[in-house]
Design a protein around this motif. Sequence first.
Motif: not given
Length: 494
Positions: A402-418
């Motif tokens: 699997p490709i190890q992946t990082l997800i991020m946004c401005t705050t790290g909550v809400g939109t990133s979890e979605l």
Amino acid sequence: MTSQIDRMNKLKLLLSKQRDYITAEELACLIETSTKTVYRLVKKINDEFPNGNLVLSEKGRGYKLDYEKYIELDEPAVKQADDISPNQRQDRVMEELLLSSPKALRILDLFGDFYVGDSAISNDEKMISQKIKKFDLKLMRKNRTLAIRGKEENIRHAIAELIQRLNIIDLDEIKSSDEWNFNRYDVLFVSDQLRTIEKQLGGDIPYPYNVNIFSHLYIMISRFRKMNHQISGEKLVVTQLKALDDNPQIRDIAIEIIRNVEAYMSTKLPVSEIYYLYQYLLSSRMKNESDKKQTFSSEVEEITNYFLDEVGKRLKINTKNESIYMDLANHIKPMLNRLENKIRVKNGLLDQIKLTYETIFNFVSDVALEVSEKYRLPKINQDEVGFITLYFARIIETHQLPIQTLIMCTTGVGTSELLKAKVAKKFPELNVIDVIATKNYKKSLEKSPEIELILTTIGIKEALPVNSLVVSAMLTADDQTRIQKKIEDIYNER
């Protein structure tokens, strides 16, 4: 002209791999030509396509293939005499000469329907001579007649390899299609013989081996009919006669089929026909072979392991797998017989394999040369290399980590979890190891150096040390297309 056709085919194959538009500059780089040439190739492809544009264009984005039209693309096998190229004309004349060999045919009869002059005929003779030379055959001209001369075995090999319509047939369609220019009764008879062979062997003969056997039997019948049953055949040497005893089951099937052909044609065939068919059957592969407990010769075992070890080293992958070993050995076994008996199985996907799996194909080609030299085999042709390439492509496709992946946004909550939830559902190839705020990405990369991809909902001004992609938290269709492309790029980089 040939190089232009090659570039056109390569351009279509490249576009078929793209899910989105690609610029002329990128295409020019991939096919190693100029952007002006790309423009000309696209125009020619669209001009020659009968139903609108095959290649779509959009200003600022480049070109994209109309994929539905592409997969339905099926050029007629038989064109009108005034609509064929010189190469097609040469193939038709060569086919007639090969099927009638060693009988001489009048030049007027061979070329009369094409309405060409002496200059074109002379050029066609030169081209045909070049094509048959590698089969140790000669084109003889005498008193305004032409004839191809050489051993019967070589003539059969030339027919099987050079007559294109015998290499692209669809056995499921051939019985009902009028495009193929085949004798309908012979087609039905040969199809029945294929079913008899499969019944006796207890399993289906998959493509392309079924096409090879079909072509062999059809060629044999056509040859004898053209020659009014006057082919005497070549006498078998002692080693060939002994070889028939190596596999009594295959030998008996070959005898039965040849007896059926004799009854169908009301003639007596030479014993060499039994040997030829015997070798074609030995050179084929059954669908259920992998399910049976197989025994292989020491040569097959050594060559299979050599391919697995050497290609595995070059690709840096683990090839120690019993299932892969058995599958590849089951291919190598009949391949060695094909090489020994100069039987060539056409690989209809060769161009796509070379383009899609270029690195693997090149590595397999290098190892194939080593195998031919080390085990004193005839050169392993590109069709075979293409088949072997697919085994290693399968290893990579099925055993990718699997490709190890990082997800991020401005705050790290809400939109990133979605986004994380959507990615997990749509892309099982991605292993999301963390969801973070943009300001923390450097710490995350230090903590997890195995990260290969960052999906972010906000652009980062500085260059990132790993692959990255800006996407919407809603994961739109366009986002999904770009993520899939990025996954393929990462797999190719590996």
